[in-house]
Write a protein that holds these residues in place. Sequence first.
Motif, PDB file in Angstrom:
ATOM      1  N   ALA A 288      -3.667   5.918  10.197  1.00  0.00           N
ATOM      2  CA  ALA A 288      -3.093   6.040   8.851  1.00  0.00           C
ATOM      3  C   ALA A 288      -3.054   7.489   8.376  1.00  0.00           C
ATOM      4  N   ARG A 289      -4.090   8.235   8.653  1.00  0.00           N
ATOM      5  CA  ARG A 289      -4.149   9.620   8.189  1.00  0.00           C
ATOM      6  C   ARG A 289      -2.991  10.429   8.780  1.00  0.00           C
ATOM      7  N   LYS A 290      -2.767  10.297  10.083  1.00  0.00           N
ATOM      8  CA  LYS A 290      -1.675  11.025  10.735  1.00  0.00           C
ATOM      9  C   LYS A 290      -0.306  10.519  10.268  1.00  0.00           C
ATOM     10  N   ALA A 291      -0.160   9.212  10.167  1.00  0.00           N
ATOM     11  CA  ALA A 291       1.116   8.651   9.741  1.00  0.00           C
ATOM     12  C   ALA A 291       1.476   9.123   8.335  1.00  0.00           C
ATOM     13  N   LEU A 292       0.511   9.104   7.442  1.00  0.00           N
ATOM     14  CA  LEU A 292       0.778   9.534   6.069  1.00  0.00           C
ATOM     15  C   LEU A 292       1.036  11.033   5.984  1.00  0.00           C
ATOM     16  N   SER A 293       0.562  11.794   6.957  1.00  0.00           N
ATOM     17  CA  SER A 293       0.779  13.243   6.932  1.00  0.00           C
ATOM     18  C   SER A 293       2.230  13.622   7.222  1.00  0.00           C
ATOM     19  N   VAL A 294       2.998  12.724   7.849  1.00  0.00           N
ATOM     20  CA  VAL A 294       4.401  13.033   8.161  1.00  0.00           C
ATOM     21  C   VAL A 294       5.386  12.139   7.406  1.00  0.00           C
ATOM     22  N   ALA A 295       4.889  11.156   6.696  1.00  0.00           N
ATOM     23  CA  ALA A 295       5.761  10.169   6.044  1.00  0.00           C
ATOM     24  C   ALA A 295       6.325  10.674   4.717  1.00  0.00           C
ATOM     25  N   HIS A 296       7.496  10.146   4.374  1.00  0.00           N
ATOM     26  CA  HIS A 296       8.070  10.340   3.044  1.00  0.00           C
ATOM     27  C   HIS A 296       7.793   9.110   2.182  1.00  0.00           C
ATOM     28  N   HIS A 297       7.698   7.966   2.830  1.00  0.00           N
ATOM     29  CA  HIS A 297       7.407   6.686   2.178  1.00  0.00           C
ATOM     30  C   HIS A 297       6.661   5.842   3.197  1.00  0.00           C
ATOM     31  N   ALA A 298       5.724   5.016   2.735  1.00  0.00           N
ATOM     32  CA  ALA A 298       4.916   4.239   3.674  1.00  0.00           C
ATOM     33  C   ALA A 298       4.718   2.816   3.183  1.00  0.00           C
ATOM     34  N   PHE A 299       4.572   1.927   4.144  1.00  0.00           N
ATOM     35  CA  PHE A 299       4.246   0.530   3.894  1.00  0.00           C
ATOM     36  C   PHE A 299       2.965   0.235   4.646  1.00  0.00           C
ATOM     37  N   ILE A 300       2.029  -0.433   3.993  1.00  0.00           N
ATOM     38  CA  ILE A 300       0.802  -0.856   4.654  1.00  0.00           C
ATOM     39  C   ILE A 300       0.915  -2.351   4.903  1.00  0.00           C
ATOM     40  N   MET A 301       0.737  -2.709   6.173  1.00  0.00           N
ATOM     41  CA  MET A 301       0.833  -4.109   6.559  1.00  0.00           C
ATOM     42  C   MET A 301      -0.523  -4.613   6.991  1.00  0.00           C
TER      43      MET A 301
ATOM     44  N   GLY B 237       0.746  -8.823   9.490  1.00  0.00           N
ATOM     45  CA  GLY B 237       2.187  -9.046   9.455  1.00  0.00           C
ATOM     46  C   GLY B 237       2.835  -9.077   8.088  1.00  0.00           C
ATOM     47  N   ARG B 238       2.074  -8.797   7.035  1.00  0.00           N
ATOM     48  CA  ARG B 238       2.635  -8.826   5.678  1.00  0.00           C
ATOM     49  C   ARG B 238       2.457  -7.469   5.019  1.00  0.00           C
ATOM     50  N   ILE B 239       3.477  -7.030   4.296  1.00  0.00           N
ATOM     51  CA  ILE B 239       3.375  -5.792   3.550  1.00  0.00           C
ATOM     52  C   ILE B 239       2.478  -6.045   2.343  1.00  0.00           C
ATOM     53  N   VAL B 240       1.398  -5.273   2.240  1.00  0.00           N
ATOM     54  CA  VAL B 240       0.444  -5.474   1.157  1.00  0.00           C
ATOM     55  C   VAL B 240       0.473  -4.323   0.146  1.00  0.00           C
ATOM     56  N   LEU B 241       1.066  -3.200   0.519  1.00  0.00           N
ATOM     57  CA  LEU B 241       1.111  -2.045  -0.368  1.00  0.00           C
ATOM     58  C   LEU B 241       2.179  -1.098   0.134  1.00  0.00           C
ATOM     59  N   GLU B 242       2.844  -0.414  -0.778  1.00  0.00           N
ATOM     60  CA  GLU B 242       3.845   0.566  -0.370  1.00  0.00           C
ATOM     61  C   GLU B 242       3.932   1.657  -1.412  1.00  0.00           C
ATOM     62  N   GLY B 243       4.405   2.806  -0.974  1.00  0.00           N
ATOM     63  CA  GLY B 243       4.564   3.923  -1.894  1.00  0.00           C
ATOM     64  C   GLY B 243       4.639   5.241  -1.153  1.00  0.00           C
ATOM     65  N   THR B 244       4.588   6.313  -1.916  1.00  0.00           N
ATOM     66  CA  THR B 244       4.591   7.638  -1.305  1.00  0.00           C
ATOM     67  C   THR B 244       3.232   7.893  -0.658  1.00  0.00           C
ATOM     68  N   PRO B 245       3.188   8.775   0.321  1.00  0.00           N
ATOM     69  CA  PRO B 245       1.883   9.094   0.924  1.00  0.00           C
ATOM     70  C   PRO B 245       0.882   9.598  -0.108  1.00  0.00           C
TER      71      PRO B 245
ATOM     72  N   LYS C   8       0.638   8.795  -3.261  1.00  0.00           N
ATOM     73  CA  LYS C   8       0.147   7.646  -4.022  1.00  0.00           C
ATOM     74  C   LYS C   8      -0.857   6.833  -3.199  1.00  0.00           C
ATOM     75  N   LEU C   9      -0.523   6.583  -1.951  1.00  0.00           N
ATOM     76  CA  LEU C   9      -1.391   5.767  -1.105  1.00  0.00           C
ATOM     77  C   LEU C   9      -2.703   6.478  -0.787  1.00  0.00           C
ATOM     78  N   LEU C  10      -2.653   7.791  -0.607  1.00  0.00           N
ATOM     79  CA  LEU C  10      -3.880   8.542  -0.318  1.00  0.00           C
ATOM     80  C   LEU C  10      -4.851   8.535  -1.490  1.00  0.00           C
ATOM     81  N   GLN C  11      -4.344   8.312  -2.705  1.00  0.00           N
ATOM     82  CA  GLN C  11      -5.201   8.259  -3.888  1.00  0.00           C
ATOM     83  C   GLN C  11      -5.731   6.858  -4.170  1.00  0.00           C
ATOM     84  N   ASP C  12      -5.180   5.857  -3.507  1.00  0.00           N
ATOM     85  CA  ASP C  12      -5.583   4.467  -3.732  1.00  0.00           C
ATOM     86  C   ASP C  12      -6.973   4.229  -3.139  1.00  0.00           C
ATOM     87  N   ALA C  13      -7.900   3.732  -3.934  1.00  0.00           N
ATOM     88  CA  ALA C  13      -9.284   3.523  -3.487  1.00  0.00           C
ATOM     89  C   ALA C  13      -9.372   2.549  -2.315  1.00  0.00           C
ATOM     90  N   ASP C  14      -8.556   1.504  -2.319  1.00  0.00           N
ATOM     91  CA  ASP C  14      -8.590   0.532  -1.226  1.00  0.00           C
ATOM     92  C   ASP C  14      -8.071   1.156   0.071  1.00  0.00           C
TER      93      ASP C  14
END
Length: 100
Positions: free
Chosen positions: A41-54, A57-65, A67-73
């Motif tokens: 996740a750390r590497k993926a978010l370092s190059v992403a413009h937008h990300a989905f966390i699955m 098999g289900r998308i549970v969260l999405e947003g900019t890197p 935003k996601l890096l600040q999310d406690a979960d």
Amino acid sequence: SLMILDEPSLGLSPVLVSQIFNIIKAINEDGTTILLVEQNARKALSVAHHAFIMETGRIVLEGTPEKLLQDADVQEFYLGISSETSVKGYQRYKRKKRWR
């Protein structure tokens, strides 16, 4: 054009992982859209413009890197950053596992 990559860092040394992600970033900057599936996740978010966390098999969260890096979960479950390392932290994970 579109490039789809599935786990490009799987089984590689940390040096090669860094090189691969530098190449991915360069390809994207040259105008190619990249769909990246990655457990690092750390590497993926370092190059992403937008990300989905699955999860399972289900998308549970999405947003900019950012935003996601600040999310406690996300910090706790995917980046290994947690103030709780007790059984309570695990119980919280089980409760939050289904997310929103």
